[in-house]
Design a protein around this motif. Structure first.
Motif, mmCIF file in Angstrom:
data_model
loop_
_atom_site.group_PDB
_atom_site.id
_atom_site.type_symbol
_atom_site.label_atom_id
_atom_site.label_comp_id
_atom_site.label_asym_id
_atom_site.label_seq_id
_atom_site.Cartn_x
_atom_site.Cartn_y
_atom_site.Cartn_z
ATOM 1 N N ASN A 175 -2.531 -7.079 -7.611
ATOM 2 C CA ASN A 175 -2.694 -6.188 -8.763
ATOM 3 C C ASN A 175 -3.961 -5.366 -8.562
ATOM 4 O OD1 ASN A 175 -3.503 -5.163 -11.383
ATOM 5 N ND2 ASN A 175 -1.928 -6.500 -12.242
ATOM 6 N N LEU A 176 -3.798 -4.070 -8.260
ATOM 7 C CA LEU A 176 -4.947 -3.213 -7.950
ATOM 8 C C LEU A 176 -5.899 -3.063 -9.126
ATOM 9 C CD1 LEU A 176 -3.583 -0.266 -5.776
ATOM 10 C CD2 LEU A 176 -5.062 -2.136 -5.085
ATOM 11 N N SER A 177 -5.352 -2.927 -10.314
ATOM 12 C CA SER A 177 -6.197 -2.745 -11.494
ATOM 13 C C SER A 177 -7.092 -3.967 -11.708
ATOM 14 C CB SER A 177 -5.336 -2.495 -12.737
ATOM 15 O OG SER A 177 -4.601 -1.299 -12.607
ATOM 16 N N LEU A 178 -6.510 -5.156 -11.590
ATOM 17 C CA LEU A 178 -7.284 -6.384 -11.769
ATOM 18 C C LEU A 178 -8.316 -6.534 -10.654
ATOM 19 C CD1 LEU A 178 -7.902 -9.065 -13.113
ATOM 20 C CD2 LEU A 178 -5.955 -10.070 -11.877
ATOM 21 N N LEU A 207 -10.164 3.048 -1.243
ATOM 22 C CA LEU A 207 -10.739 2.164 -0.232
ATOM 23 C C LEU A 207 -9.683 1.213 0.326
ATOM 24 C CD1 LEU A 207 -13.308 1.208 1.229
ATOM 25 C CD2 LEU A 207 -13.692 -0.374 -0.674
ATOM 26 N N VAL A 208 -8.846 0.687 -0.554
ATOM 27 C CA VAL A 208 -7.785 -0.224 -0.122
ATOM 28 C C VAL A 208 -6.806 0.494 0.799
ATOM 29 C CG1 VAL A 208 -5.780 -1.522 -0.928
ATOM 30 C CG2 VAL A 208 -7.964 -1.762 -2.113
ATOM 31 N N ARG A 209 -6.416 1.717 0.418
ATOM 32 C CA ARG A 209 -5.466 2.478 1.241
ATOM 33 C C ARG A 209 -6.083 2.896 2.566
ATOM 34 N NH1 ARG A 209 -4.026 4.358 -3.919
ATOM 35 N NH2 ARG A 209 -5.385 6.181 -3.765
ATOM 36 N N ARG A 210 -7.408 3.167 2.554
ATOM 37 C CA ARG A 210 -8.077 3.579 3.789
ATOM 38 C C ARG A 210 -7.963 2.493 4.849
ATOM 39 N NH1 ARG A 210 -14.255 3.731 3.463
ATOM 40 N NH2 ARG A 210 -13.821 5.104 1.686
ATOM 41 N N ARG A 219 -10.718 2.119 -10.690
ATOM 42 C CA ARG A 219 -9.457 1.855 -10.012
ATOM 43 C C ARG A 219 -9.146 2.904 -8.945
ATOM 44 N NH1 ARG A 219 -4.126 2.618 -9.399
ATOM 45 N NH2 ARG A 219 -2.688 0.830 -9.563
ATOM 46 N N SER A 220 -9.395 4.185 -9.252
ATOM 47 C CA SER A 220 -9.053 5.247 -8.298
ATOM 48 C C SER A 220 -9.871 5.113 -7.015
ATOM 49 C CB SER A 220 -9.290 6.624 -8.927
ATOM 50 O OG SER A 220 -10.642 6.758 -9.338
ATOM 51 N N ALA A 221 -11.193 4.868 -7.144
ATOM 52 C CA ALA A 221 -12.043 4.723 -5.960
ATOM 53 C C ALA A 221 -11.674 3.457 -5.193
ATOM 54 C CB ALA A 221 -13.510 4.691 -6.374
ATOM 55 N N ASP A 234 0.392 3.537 -0.318
ATOM 56 C CA ASP A 234 0.047 4.552 -1.301
ATOM 57 C C ASP A 234 1.204 4.665 -2.270
ATOM 58 O OD1 ASP A 234 -0.498 6.780 -2.766
ATOM 59 O OD2 ASP A 234 -1.058 8.057 -1.083
ATOM 60 N N ARG A 235 1.014 4.294 -3.509
ATOM 61 C CA ARG A 235 2.104 4.175 -4.474
ATOM 62 C C ARG A 235 2.285 5.444 -5.292
ATOM 63 N NH1 ARG A 235 2.211 -1.725 -6.935
ATOM 64 N NH2 ARG A 235 4.294 -0.984 -7.291
#
Length: 343
Positions: free
Chosen positions: A313-316, A331-334, A325-327, A340-341
């Motif tokens: 859960n990205l938000s958590l 970083l997670v996608r990098r 969350r956006s930043a 990328d959802r």
């Protein structure tokens, strides 16, 4: 809306087994027993025209499963419309789903059919359905009850024959207890549920998938034969893969691009010589490059642990890290840990 009569009128697939074999061979990759169960469930679900809830962690391939359900069903010749609910602003969700009349709101300079109309006779896939606000949930519930809806700003009642399939990595029952998801909507959506297993539950599928990804990359980049470093196989088998198949695919891609020879190195093997090639030296690196590499390893390890604790859960995970969350998502996608959802 989704009853047996409409399905009968379209006619059942003449040879669903053939379609299943073709789709599975190209998309639902892996030979583990647990994935074989999922494939059989998909074949059964495709043959019944009811709402479906697909559950699973981020990166497990929920959308692939939904596409299989659609393209193996009697609706396969009709539109498949995917929607990322998390990307739809709460103020515009009804307009996006049901359409709007010209002048319905300030920026409505022309009418819009809406996504439900675009999916007529086909499948509407609502990804991250847990991101819908309560107002949008109420609108969706009304549509699911009888297949009728009204455009925003309009008075005419419209009808659409659409199969609704939703996906989430959240626990919807827990969200209903927290009053963040309507219980009546959950019952409407959860006629049939399908759980996609995480990669760590799939045995040696990680090694099989990595080999397939490597072959695809070799063909894509017109490279000669390549193989994994022997230590990479242990890494593939033992790593927890919190980002699941998407993380694995990105990890193989990254290691492939960084390889200077015919050996692809993952995990600790990234800085180890290949035992099959005793003359393979450790790469010489500048202080700056070594520091950047160490920082990257720390970030990847830290993000993996956060994603594992938050169950994808990205938000958590962003809240746990004290990040926006956006930043955090960038970083997670990098690092290729989750897909990328945006689709």
């Amino acid at each position: 809306m989704q009853g047996q009569a409409s399905a009968t009128q379209r006619g059942a697939p003449a040879s669903i087994g053939v379609f299943m074999d073709q789709f599975v061979r190209l998309n639902l990759l892996g030979s583990s027993a647990v994935l074989s169960v999922v494939k059989r469930q998909i074949e059964k679900i495709a043959g019944v025209d009811v709402p479906v809830t697909v559950l699973g962690e981020t990166g497990t391939g929920k959308e692939l499963a939904v596409r299989a359900i659609h393209y193996l069903s009697a609706r396969r010749a009709q539109p498949f419309v995917p929607v990322n609910c998390g990307a739809l602003p709460e103020s515009l969700i009804e307009s996006e789903l049901f359409g709007h009349e010209r002048g319905a709101f300030t920026d409505a300079k022309s009418e819009s059919r809406g996504l439900i109309a675009e999916a007529a006779n086909g499948t509407l896939f609502l990804d991250e359905v847990d991101a819908l606000g309560l107002k949008a949930q109420a609108a969706l519930l009304r549509f699911l009850q009888d297949g009728t809806y009204r455009r925003v700003g309009g008075s005419a009642t419209r009808h659409a024959d659409v199969r609704v399939v939703v996906a989430t990595n959240a626990n919807l029952l827990e969200l209903t207890e927290a009053r963040r998801f309507r219980r009546d909507l959950l019952y409407r959506l959860d006629v049939v549920s399908l759980r996609i297993p995480s990669l760590r539950e799939r045995g040696d599928d990680a090694i099989e998938l990595a080999s397939i990804f490597l072959d695809r990359l070799r063909i894509r980049y017109t490279k000669p034969e390549m193989h994994f470093h022997s230590a990479s196989l242990t890494y593939l088998r033992n790593h927890s893969w919190p980002g699941n198949v998407r993380e694995l695919e990105n990890a193989v891609h990254r290691a492939f691009l960084m390889s200077d020879d015919d050996v692809v190195r993952l995990g600790d093997a990234a800085h180890s010589p290949d035992p099959s090639n005793p003359t393979d030296p450790l790469p010489a690196r500048s202080f700056k490059a070594a520091r950047a590499e160490a920082i990257a390893r720390f970030e990847v390890d830290y993000l993996r642990r956060l994603l594992a604790e938050s169950k994808g859960n990205l938000s958590l995970a962003a809240r746990m890290a004290g990040q926006e969350r956006s930043a955090f998502g960038k970083l997670v996608r990098r690092h290729g840990l989750v897909r990328d959802r945006s689709n």
